[in-house]
Motif scaffolding. Structure first.
Motif, PDB file in Angstrom:
ATOM      1  N   SER A 254      -0.323  -7.666  11.234  1.00 57.46           N
ATOM      2  CA  SER A 254       0.552  -8.685  11.788  1.00 57.46           C
ATOM      3  C   SER A 254      -0.295  -9.855  12.251  1.00 57.46           C
ATOM      4  O   SER A 254      -1.427  -9.704  12.664  1.00 57.46           O
ATOM      5  CB  SER A 254       1.347  -8.126  12.953  1.00 57.46           C
ATOM      6  OG  SER A 254       0.522  -8.041  14.051  1.00 57.46           O
ATOM      7  N   PRO A 386      11.332 -16.867  13.313  1.00 61.79           N
ATOM      8  CA  PRO A 386      11.244 -16.036  12.097  1.00 61.79           C
ATOM      9  C   PRO A 386      12.485 -15.178  11.894  1.00 61.79           C
ATOM     10  O   PRO A 386      12.936 -14.969  10.766  1.00 61.79           O
ATOM     11  CB  PRO A 386       9.996 -15.168  12.315  1.00 61.79           C
ATOM     12  CG  PRO A 386       9.576 -15.355  13.724  1.00 61.79           C
ATOM     13  CD  PRO A 386      10.208 -16.599  14.244  1.00 61.79           C
ATOM     14  N   HIS A 394      19.240 -14.465   4.164  1.00 57.38           N
ATOM     15  CA  HIS A 394      20.219 -13.413   3.822  1.00 57.38           C
ATOM     16  C   HIS A 394      21.597 -14.047   3.614  1.00 57.38           C
ATOM     17  O   HIS A 394      22.309 -13.740   2.664  1.00 57.38           O
ATOM     18  CB  HIS A 394      20.299 -12.352   4.921  1.00 57.38           C
ATOM     19  CG  HIS A 394      19.099 -11.450   4.988  1.00 57.38           C
ATOM     20  ND1 HIS A 394      18.739 -10.626   3.946  1.00 57.38           N
ATOM     21  CD2 HIS A 394      18.182 -11.236   5.964  1.00 57.38           C
ATOM     22  CE1 HIS A 394      17.645  -9.943   4.282  1.00 57.38           C
ATOM     23  NE2 HIS A 394      17.293 -10.302   5.499  1.00 57.38           N
ATOM     24  N   ILE A 427       8.279 -20.381   1.859  1.00 58.48           N
ATOM     25  CA  ILE A 427       7.405 -19.553   2.705  1.00 58.48           C
ATOM     26  C   ILE A 427       5.938 -19.779   2.324  1.00 58.48           C
ATOM     27  O   ILE A 427       5.075 -19.957   3.179  1.00 58.48           O
ATOM     28  CB  ILE A 427       7.781 -18.048   2.551  1.00 58.48           C
ATOM     29  CG1 ILE A 427       9.207 -17.790   3.043  1.00 58.48           C
ATOM     30  CG2 ILE A 427       6.780 -17.141   3.255  1.00 58.48           C
ATOM     31  CD1 ILE A 427       9.422 -17.894   4.522  1.00 58.48           C
ATOM     32  N   PHE A 431       5.689 -22.093   5.588  1.00 60.12           N
ATOM     33  CA  PHE A 431       5.877 -21.178   6.725  1.00 60.12           C
ATOM     34  C   PHE A 431       4.576 -21.150   7.537  1.00 60.12           C
ATOM     35  O   PHE A 431       3.502 -20.884   7.003  1.00 60.12           O
ATOM     36  CB  PHE A 431       6.229 -19.781   6.201  1.00 60.12           C
ATOM     37  CG  PHE A 431       6.710 -18.830   7.266  1.00 60.12           C
ATOM     38  CD1 PHE A 431       7.596 -19.231   8.249  1.00 60.12           C
ATOM     39  CD2 PHE A 431       6.277 -17.505   7.262  1.00 60.12           C
ATOM     40  CE1 PHE A 431       8.048 -18.341   9.224  1.00 60.12           C
ATOM     41  CE2 PHE A 431       6.720 -16.604   8.232  1.00 60.12           C
ATOM     42  CZ  PHE A 431       7.609 -17.033   9.210  1.00 60.12           C
ATOM     43  N   LEU A 472       5.688  -3.649  10.209  1.00 60.86           N
ATOM     44  CA  LEU A 472       5.471  -4.224  11.541  1.00 60.86           C
ATOM     45  C   LEU A 472       5.935  -3.324  12.685  1.00 60.86           C
ATOM     46  O   LEU A 472       5.707  -3.645  13.845  1.00 60.86           O
ATOM     47  CB  LEU A 472       6.201  -5.569  11.648  1.00 60.86           C
ATOM     48  CG  LEU A 472       5.717  -6.655  10.687  1.00 60.86           C
ATOM     49  CD1 LEU A 472       6.515  -7.924  10.901  1.00 60.86           C
ATOM     50  CD2 LEU A 472       4.236  -6.916  10.893  1.00 60.86           C
TER      51      LEU A 472
HETATM   52  P1  FAD Z   1      13.653  -9.753  11.955  1.00 57.84           P
HETATM   53  O1  FAD Z   1      12.842  -8.872  11.083  1.00 57.84           O
HETATM   54  O2  FAD Z   1      13.230 -11.171  12.060  1.00 57.84           O
HETATM   55  O3  FAD Z   1      15.151  -9.699  11.408  1.00 57.84           O
HETATM   56  C1  FAD Z   1      16.155 -10.617  11.844  1.00 57.84           C
HETATM   57  C2  FAD Z   1      17.492  -9.945  11.789  1.00 57.84           C
HETATM   58  O4  FAD Z   1      17.827  -9.647  10.449  1.00 57.84           O
HETATM   59  C3  FAD Z   1      17.555  -8.600  12.500  1.00 57.84           C
HETATM   60  O5  FAD Z   1      17.837  -8.780  13.847  1.00 57.84           O
HETATM   61  C4  FAD Z   1      18.671  -7.883  11.769  1.00 57.84           C
HETATM   62  O6  FAD Z   1      19.927  -8.295  12.276  1.00 57.84           O
HETATM   63  C5  FAD Z   1      18.542  -8.400  10.363  1.00 57.84           C
HETATM   64  N1  FAD Z   1      17.780  -7.523   9.493  1.00 57.84           N
HETATM   65  C6  FAD Z   1      16.739  -6.710   9.798  1.00 57.84           C
HETATM   66  N2  FAD Z   1      16.305  -6.087   8.693  1.00 57.84           N
HETATM   67  C7  FAD Z   1      17.071  -6.506   7.679  1.00 57.84           C
HETATM   68  C8  FAD Z   1      17.115  -6.195   6.294  1.00 57.84           C
HETATM   69  N3  FAD Z   1      16.282  -5.320   5.740  1.00 57.84           N
HETATM   70  N4  FAD Z   1      18.044  -6.799   5.533  1.00 57.84           N
HETATM   71  C9  FAD Z   1      18.916  -7.680   6.062  1.00 57.84           C
HETATM   72  N5  FAD Z   1      18.929  -7.999   7.364  1.00 57.84           N
HETATM   73  C10 FAD Z   1      18.016  -7.423   8.170  1.00 57.84           C
HETATM   74  N6  FAD Z   1       5.491 -11.100  11.219  1.00 57.84           N
HETATM   75  C11 FAD Z   1       4.269 -10.524  11.269  1.00 57.84           C
HETATM   76  O7  FAD Z   1       3.801 -10.202  12.368  1.00 57.84           O
HETATM   77  N7  FAD Z   1       3.572 -10.240  10.114  1.00 57.84           N
HETATM   78  C12 FAD Z   1       4.057 -10.579   8.882  1.00 57.84           C
HETATM   79  O8  FAD Z   1       3.419 -10.355   7.866  1.00 57.84           O
HETATM   80  C13 FAD Z   1       5.331 -11.229   8.811  1.00 57.84           C
HETATM   81  N8  FAD Z   1       5.862 -11.630   7.623  1.00 57.84           N
HETATM   82  C14 FAD Z   1       7.027 -12.347   7.603  1.00 57.84           C
HETATM   83  C15 FAD Z   1       7.525 -12.853   6.393  1.00 57.84           C
HETATM   84  C16 FAD Z   1       8.674 -13.626   6.380  1.00 57.84           C
HETATM   85  C17 FAD Z   1       9.187 -14.177   5.066  1.00 57.84           C
HETATM   86  C18 FAD Z   1       9.369 -13.917   7.588  1.00 57.84           C
HETATM   87  C19 FAD Z   1      10.614 -14.785   7.576  1.00 57.84           C
HETATM   88  C20 FAD Z   1       8.896 -13.411   8.783  1.00 57.84           C
HETATM   89  C21 FAD Z   1       7.726 -12.635   8.810  1.00 57.84           C
HETATM   90  N9  FAD Z   1       7.224 -12.121  10.004  1.00 57.84           N
HETATM   91  C22 FAD Z   1       6.020 -11.480  10.038  1.00 57.84           C
HETATM   92  C23 FAD Z   1       8.048 -12.157  11.214  1.00 57.84           C
HETATM   93  C24 FAD Z   1       8.817 -10.825  11.353  1.00 57.84           C
HETATM   94  O9  FAD Z   1       9.282 -10.356  10.089  1.00 57.84           O
HETATM   95  C25 FAD Z   1      10.056 -10.964  12.230  1.00 57.84           C
HETATM   96  O10 FAD Z   1      10.850 -12.006  11.746  1.00 57.84           O
HETATM   97  C26 FAD Z   1       9.744 -11.252  13.674  1.00 57.84           C
HETATM   98  O11 FAD Z   1       8.815 -10.313  14.175  1.00 57.84           O
HETATM   99  C27 FAD Z   1      11.041 -11.169  14.518  1.00 57.84           C
HETATM  100  O12 FAD Z   1      11.594  -9.879  14.351  1.00 57.84           O
HETATM  101  P2  FAD Z   1      13.072  -9.479  14.724  1.00 57.84           P
HETATM  102  O13 FAD Z   1      13.038  -8.251  15.525  1.00 57.84           O
HETATM  103  O14 FAD Z   1      13.765 -10.627  15.337  1.00 57.84           O
HETATM  104  O15 FAD Z   1      13.792  -9.096  13.347  1.00 57.84           O
END
Ligand code: FAD
Length: 530
Positions: A254, A386, A394, A427, A431, A472
């Motif tokens: 991460s 993010p 989505h 991205i 990004f 993550l």
């Molecule tokens: P998020 O993962 O951001 O999800 C947002 C919302 O989407 C969730 O609350 C849920 O309602 C919904 N959701 C969850 N899973 C799914 C699914 N499978 N399908 C559809 N909907 C879903 N962070 C890092 O530390 N390392 C990385 O390598 C990294 N890569 C990333 C790549 C991209 C393209 C993006 C956009 C973000 C990345 N991030 C990374 C950030 C990380 O993925 C999360 O976005 C961030 O940590 C916030 O997490 P969150 O708990 O809000 O949920």
């Protein structure tokens, strides 16, 4: 590295061992180890690698008790160590008990059944093969508790939940759930047997397996699980209030710092109650606001590929954004303006001026401030942008399926998965979290070309997002209030989850149906929007 090493990569949820690391890793280890010695030229090993990766993923939360590794005997540097460990056939499975001495060459598993469920049960047996003294440090007791031990707990207050799984003697569910919860605090899981009549009597249990829950306040009750399966039990327990994944000390993959750097620093915002089964327009608007005003604004000029990526992104949003008419109008204006420009290079300030100008004239804009709702984090630096960016894409994939001709004649030429291609290029190019972008690009390079339809577009993003969640989980960017886990959860969509040969599987059609419903316009809540 030979082609062999690529059978397994650092992305896989297992440890790739080598001549230098095998002995230091397994000897005196606080966890037990199950290692597959394979050879990359062995056809069966190549075919089997998918199963081994799936197994490793299935038990990755068990790793403090028992870890999974691989070692490639076809690599020259590993010839000696494979000889030393008497590996004659591939694959050979060896396990090593916790705290084993450096002289230990492991025990070979000779079972013919190498399917996930059997190997997983073998892992449980390996753990139970330890004595109380040499058990892996982090492994809770796996033996059944008796009514004499459990009944006195009824009515007692405690600082954690205690879950009692009552099951038939040959069932592995209880032990698997205990291990699934190893990384979680706030709940202790015990198992008891269906032959323990006083317990069945006291708890009024007659079907197996069942979960009984002792709450911290001393009350106790049956825990209703829609399906009596390991995944459902584990998910229910992980979702209990106050139950949290313990954070890993450091996460190699991460790039939290960078993600955090992207976040707004408003930490004093009042909490906005929200419903996890809804999507909030305020998050989508804030995503665009942040993207246009903060992320893109770090680029003083746009030209060449950057300009093209930006134009395509704006066009796709203008055509597919499901939200307020005003945002759509703004995006359309921006898109028309960008497409009409004869310039090869534009100062980004010109985009900001246009956005500001529109805003002034209308008196409304994409949230004048960032306003996270479904994407609120429990503290600044978590979730926010993010989260909203995932949500936006989505929504766009679902909207693209619902309005299939929306991108016709727009000049966006991106094959059968235009939304994903635009996302991939955005991205990769803009990004702010660069490492995240590289990971995403890797996944896109692997499989995005195989997406041939709009429904596959929706599913690809869902699957890829789950891979990121998986990687993550427990890292520093994991918000304890919103721990990363396979999504949708059993409570959001129970019919999305099934079990096949003892292994959790998704019901593809039900997932697709759920995604269409969750990310459609009708499920967008305007609450808290400006
Ligand atoms: P998020 O993962 O951001 O999800 C947002 C919302 O989407 C969730 O609350 C849920 O309602 C919904 N959701 C969850 N899973 C799914 C699914 N499978 N399908 C559809 N909907 C879903 N962070 C890092 O530390 N390392 C990385 O390598 C990294 N890569 C990333 C790549 C991209 C393209 C993006 C956009 C973000 C990345 N991030 C990374 C950030 C990380 O993925 C999360 O976005 C961030 O940590 C916030 O997490 P969150 O708990 O809000 O949920």
């Amino acid at each position: 590295l030979g082609g062999a090493a690529r059978l397994y990569t650092e992305e896989d949820p297992l440890v790739i061992l080598s001549s230098g690391s095998l002995k230091p890793t397994i000897s005196n280890s606080s966890s037990a180890w199950l290692v597959q010695f394979f050879s990359s030229w062995c056809g069966h090993c190549i075919q089997y690698s998918g199963t081994w990766k799936a197994l490793a993923g299935d038990v990755q939360d068990w790793r403090e008790a028992i870890s999974v590794g691989v070692l490639d005997c076809a690599q020259e540097e590993n010839f000696d160590v494979c000889k030393d460990f008497s590996i004659k056939f591939y694959p050979t499975f060896k396990y090593f008990r916790a705290h084993s001495p450096p002289t230990d060459r492991g025990t070979t598993y000779r079972g013919a059944d190498r399917e996930i469920q059997s190997v997983r049960q073998l892992m449980v047996n390996i753990l139970q093969n330890h004595t109380r003294m040499d058990r892996p440090q982090h492994c809770p007791p796996l033996e059944p508790y008796s009514s004499a031990e459990l009944l006195p707990l009824l009515g007692q207050r405690s600082d954690h939940f205690t879950a009692i799984i009552v099951e038939e003697p040959d069932s592995y569910v209880g032990r698997e759930v205990i291990l699934d919860l190893l990384q979680y605090s706030g709940v202790q899981v015990r198992r008891a047997l269906s032959s323990d009549l006083p317990l069945l009597d006291a708890l009024k249990i007659s079907t197996f397996p069942s979960i009984y829950l002792l709450q911290p306040n001393g009350t106790h009750t049956h825990l209703h699980s829609e399906k009596k399966l390991r995944f459902f039990f584990s998910s229910l327990l992980k979702a209990l209030p106050g139950v949290q994944r313990r954070l890993q000390a450091a996460s190699s993959s991460s790039s939290v710092g960078q993600v955090e750097a992207l976040q707004d620093q408003h930490s004093t915002e009042p909490w906005r109650d929200f419903d996890r089964s809804k999507v909030y327009l305020a998050d989508l608007d804030s995503a665009l606001h942040y993207l246009l005003r903060v992320e893109m604004a770090t680029h003083s000029t746009l030209e060449g590929e950057e300009l093209q990526v930006f134009k395509d992104f704006i066009t796709v949003v203008a055509k597919l954004y499901p939200g307020g008419a005003w945002v759509v109008k703004l995006m359309e204006t921006l898109s028309d303006w960008l497409l009409s420009l004869p310039l090869q290079r534009i100062p980004y300030q010109a985009v900001l001026d246009l956005v500001d100008n529109k805003m002034r004239i209308s008196g409304v804009f994409l949230g004048a401030e960032l306003r996270w709702v479904g994407c609120q984090g429990s503290r600044a630096g978590l979730r926010g942008y993010p989260c909203s960016l995932w949500t936006l894409f989505h929504v766009l994939t679902v909207r693209h399926e619902a309005t299939p001709t929306a991108l016709d004649n727009t000049g966006v030429q991106l094959g059968s998965a235009p939304v994903l291609q635009v996302m991939r290029r955005y991205i990769r190019t803009f990004f702010g979290c660069e490492v995240c972008g590289r990971h995403f690009e890797q996944m896109a390079a692997e499989s995005l070309d195989s997406v041939q339809s709009r429904e596959e577009q929706i599913l690809w993003l869902w699957r890829t997002h789950n891979r990121v969640n998986n990687r993550l989980a427990g890292s520093l960017s994991d918000d304890p209030l919103f721990p990363k886990s396979p999504w949708p959860s059993t409570s959001l969509c129970s019919s999305c989850h099934e079990e096949k040969n003892g292994v959790h599987v998704w019901n593809r059609d039900n997932v697709l149906h759920f995604l269409r419903r969750h990310y459609c316009i009708a499920n967008l809540s305007p609450r808290y929007s400006l």
